[in-house]
Enzyme design. Structure first.
Site, PDB file in Angstrom:
ATOM      1  N   THR A 391       1.134  -1.337  -0.014  1.00  0.00           N
ATOM      2  CA  THR A 391       0.000  -0.092   0.160  1.00  0.00           C
ATOM      3  C   THR A 391       0.931   1.181  -0.067  1.00  0.00           C
ATOM      4  O   THR A 391       2.076   1.101   0.074  1.00  0.00           O
ATOM      5  CB  THR A 391      -0.903   0.010   1.411  1.00  0.00           C
ATOM      6  OG1 THR A 391      -1.647  -1.378   1.196  1.00  0.00           O
ATOM      7  CG2 THR A 391      -1.803   1.151   1.452  1.00  0.00           C
ATOM      8  N   SER A 462     -11.097  -1.611   6.139  1.00  0.00           N
ATOM      9  CA  SER A 462      -9.834  -1.326   5.885  1.00  0.00           C
ATOM     10  C   SER A 462      -8.876  -1.073   7.253  1.00  0.00           C
ATOM     11  O   SER A 462      -9.353  -0.692   8.352  1.00  0.00           O
ATOM     12  CB  SER A 462      -9.730  -0.193   5.010  1.00  0.00           C
ATOM     13  OG  SER A 462      -8.471   0.170   4.803  1.00  0.00           O
ATOM     14  N   SER A 463      -7.733  -1.009   7.119  1.00  0.00           N
ATOM     15  CA  SER A 463      -6.852  -0.325   8.390  1.00  0.00           C
ATOM     16  C   SER A 463      -6.012   0.818   7.916  1.00  0.00           C
ATOM     17  O   SER A 463      -5.675   1.496   8.666  1.00  0.00           O
ATOM     18  CB  SER A 463      -5.667  -1.465   8.748  1.00  0.00           C
ATOM     19  OG  SER A 463      -6.415  -2.682   9.116  1.00  0.00           O
TER      20      SER A 463
HETATM   21  O1  DON Z   1      -7.313  -1.649   3.596  1.00  0.00           O
HETATM   22  C1  DON Z   1      -6.386  -2.456   4.206  1.00  0.00           C
HETATM   23  O2  DON Z   1      -6.274  -2.370   5.368  1.00  0.00           O
HETATM   24  C2  DON Z   1      -5.530  -3.234   3.256  1.00  0.00           C
HETATM   25  N1  DON Z   1      -5.863  -3.378   1.883  1.00  0.00           N
HETATM   26  C3  DON Z   1      -4.336  -2.329   3.176  1.00  0.00           C
HETATM   27  C4  DON Z   1      -2.979  -3.423   2.666  1.00  0.00           C
HETATM   28  C5  DON Z   1      -1.693  -2.804   2.796  1.00  0.00           C
HETATM   29  O3  DON Z   1      -1.536  -1.918   3.785  1.00  0.00           O
HETATM   30  C6  DON Z   1      -0.601  -3.698   2.407  1.00  0.00           C
HETATM   31  N2  DON Z   1       0.581  -2.963   2.437  1.00  0.00           N
HETATM   32  N3  DON Z   1       1.613  -3.116   3.176  1.00  0.00           N
END
Ligand code: DON
Length: 583
Positions: A391, A462-463
């Site tokens: 992300t 989500s986080s």
């Molecule tokens: O929305 C979320 O919490 C996840 N899709 C975030 C994914 C994520 O942070 C991957 N990265 N390091």
């Protein structure tokens, strides 16, 4: 004050006129920096940007230098990262932005999270025996794993409503980079080298590898002509090109050819939602962050509320006692996350209760100084780090006080691995953030409840959450990070390090972090925590594990305004990131 005066005198006596100038403008407030600090932020006169890609940060600073505000710059950066940081920057994903609009003196949470296509249903990823699919099946890497993307709508929304430039203008750098190419960095070369699964999809293979199928090498030119076409279509015809027009047609044709679920109706119905941020306070500072369907803001505030009941500063940053209390607060908060979080447009999310100070006091009362609470017994499962997840977050501030924090994602590194033929658009696999069944942990080992089951048009929990800290109503720190489940704990530790322990944003980003998400019952530690401290934590009953990938503990991108100057810091945990000041 006296100390500052002495530094000023010392600087003058040493003939350091530049230093003299810097300190001379600062006679009534805190010093710009302390030489006792180890990790010094970048300082800018007129604004700041911190992102995961140095070239994109430079371009963004240039936009502000040429008169664009932070909102214009934040939107341009979102599109640019889709080109320069393809593992996470995107037009085929979604996320959450926190923007502070100076002229309205208002902070707004912009929800551009993906939603489940209308044809999605609760059992869509189970096999014929009702078993959980293996990680590499359609659940993760297929057209079906994509939810309806929100990034184009989200980025266009902020620039059209709060920016000063046109959508076409903010798209210009991204179009140029995609069309003319970018020089492959070590980071990009390594990303593509380890993501060979991208070769399973013909359009992905064509986009990310040379015609003979070999990897791009450091220093070579990497062009993305199809993505340049997509971005140009958006520049010429607006977001409708993506959601109703030429691009939508290509997305749907590709979906139909490969059992994907996204239809023209799904795309046409995409809506950005402006939400009231979830708010809290910590030691007299105001915190604003992203509310449900992200859990990120609610639980950062809940943890800080719990921690406010303990004299952490006296215990000392990094001490076994402080780390123990911090871990216990994380555990309690992640347990609540699993039960209560969902899309508030579909289920009731008791946000006010979760961030209530009295409730936090009762939780704090459960924490013993001597003994770690064992996590409740639940269906066993491992924290599945299938591969390097990705992300990205960036933060931007301008000289008018506008701020943008954006955390957006494809979910996994390079998302579903599916590129839509003829568009260069890499699609997300954020359907994986839904809860398949309450006893089955998601890709980040997180449990969820009925509140987060797959359901048409619902947005998965989500986080992700940028976090804004203000003092006396004036925003001064914007931070945020990737990291899946660790987004919440990393953001919280950043705020704690600055507000509780008084660290600058550099040291606050760098010091080792810990993570406990209630399930699995393990306290993850980064390298750099002393063996003596680890021994004491074990004595309290913590089951210690060591985080193998430093990148897994997040990568904070922070900007700060203090006394009319701008500070930025890019977490060194991932290569290629950079904070750039506007002069
Ligand atoms: O929305 C979320 O919490 C996840 N899709 C975030 C994914 C994520 O942070 C991957 N990265 N390091």
């Amino acid at each position: 004050m006296l100390r500052k005066f002495m530094i000023l005198l010392a600087a003058i006596s040493m003939g350091m006129t530049n230093v003299t100038l810097v300190f001379a403008q600062e006679t009534t407030s805190e010093p710009l920096f302390e030489y006792s600090e180890i990790n010094h932020p970048v300082i800018g006169q007129k604004g700041m940007v911190a992102s995961h890609n140095a070239l994109s940060s430079e371009i963004t600073a240039e936009i502000m230098k040429n008169g664009g505000n932070a909102i214009d710059a934040g939107a341009a950066l979102g599109f640019a990262l889709a080109v320069t940081l393809p593992r996470a920057g995107n037009v085929g994903g979604g996320g959450f932005m926190l923007i502070h609009v100076a002229k309205l003196n208002k902070t707004i949470a912009v929800d551009f999270r993906e939603f489940a296509p209308a044809a999605a249903h609760q059992d869509m990823f189970f096999d014929e025996n009702g078993e959980v699919p293996a990680m590499d099946t359609s659940y993760r890497f297929s057209h079906k794993s994509s939810a309806v993307p929100g990034s184009v709508a989200g980025l266009a929304h902020i620039v059209e409503k709060y920016g000063t430039m046109t959508l076409a203008q903010v798209l210009e750098p991204a179009i140029r980079l995609a069309r003319d190419g970018i020089i492959v960095t070590y980071d990009l070369a390594a990303d593509l080298e380890r993501s060979q699964r991208l070769k399973n999809n013909p359009a992905s293979l064509k986009k990310f590898y040379k015609p003979d199928g070999s990897n791009y090498k450091v220093g070579e030119l990497f062009k993305q002509p199809d993505l340049a076409w997509t971005l140009s279509e958006i520049a010429q015809h607006g977001v409708d090109a993506f959601y109703k027009g030429s691009i939508a047609k290509k997305i749907v044709a590709d979906m139909e050819a490969h059992n994907g679920l996204i239809t023209m109706e799904d795309l046409a119905s995409y809506k950005v939602i402006e939400r009231e941020p979830v708010r809290g306070t910590f030691r007299g500072y105001d915190i604003a962050a992203i509310p449900a369907p992200s859990s990120g803001g609610t639980h950062v505030i809940q943890m800080l509320n719990i921690l406010e009941n303990f004299p952490l500063k006296e215990m000392g940053p990094g001490s076994a006692d402080a780390l123990h209390i911090t871990a216990e607060a994380m555990k309690l908060s992640y347990a609540d996350r699993s039960k209560y979080l969902g899309d508030p447009d579909f289920v009731h999310v008791p946000t006010d209760a979760l961030v209530n100070k009295e409730y936090a006091k009762t939780l704090a009362g459960k924490i013993s100084m001597d003994k770690a609470m064992p996590s409740a017994e639940i269906a066993p499962g491992n924290l599945a780090i299938y591969e390097s997840d990705e992300t990205t977050h960036y933060s931007v501030v301008d000289s008018e006080g506008n701020m943008v924090g954006n955390t957006y994602t494809l979910m996994f590194s390079f998302g579903s691995g599916v590129v839509i033929e003829g568009t260069g658009i890499l699609m997300n696999n954020n359907m994986g953030n839904f809860t398949l069944r309450p006893d089955i942990p998601d890709a980040f080992g997180l449990l969820g409840s009925e509140n987060n089951l797959i359901s048409p048009l619902r947005r998965p929990v989500s986080s992700m959450s940028p976090v804004l800290v203000a003092k006396d109503g004036k925003p001064f720190l914007m931070t945020g990070t990737p990291g899946g489940s660790k987004i919440i704990s990393a953001n919280m530790q950043m705020v704690l390090n600055v507000l509780e322990y008084g660290m600058n944003i550099g040291d606050a980003s760098v010091v080792p972090r810990i993570h406990h998400q209630w399930f699995p019952d393990e306290l993850l530690l980064e390298g750099g925590i002393s063996p003596d401290t680890i021994k004491l934590l074990r004595q309290k009953g913590h089951k210690i594990n060591f985080n193998k990938f430093s990148s897994g503990m997040g990568s904070l991108q922070s900007v700060m305004e203090k006394d009319g100057l701008y500070y930025g810091y890019s977490d060194p945990r991932r290569p290629g990131a950079r904070a750039v000041g506007v002069e």
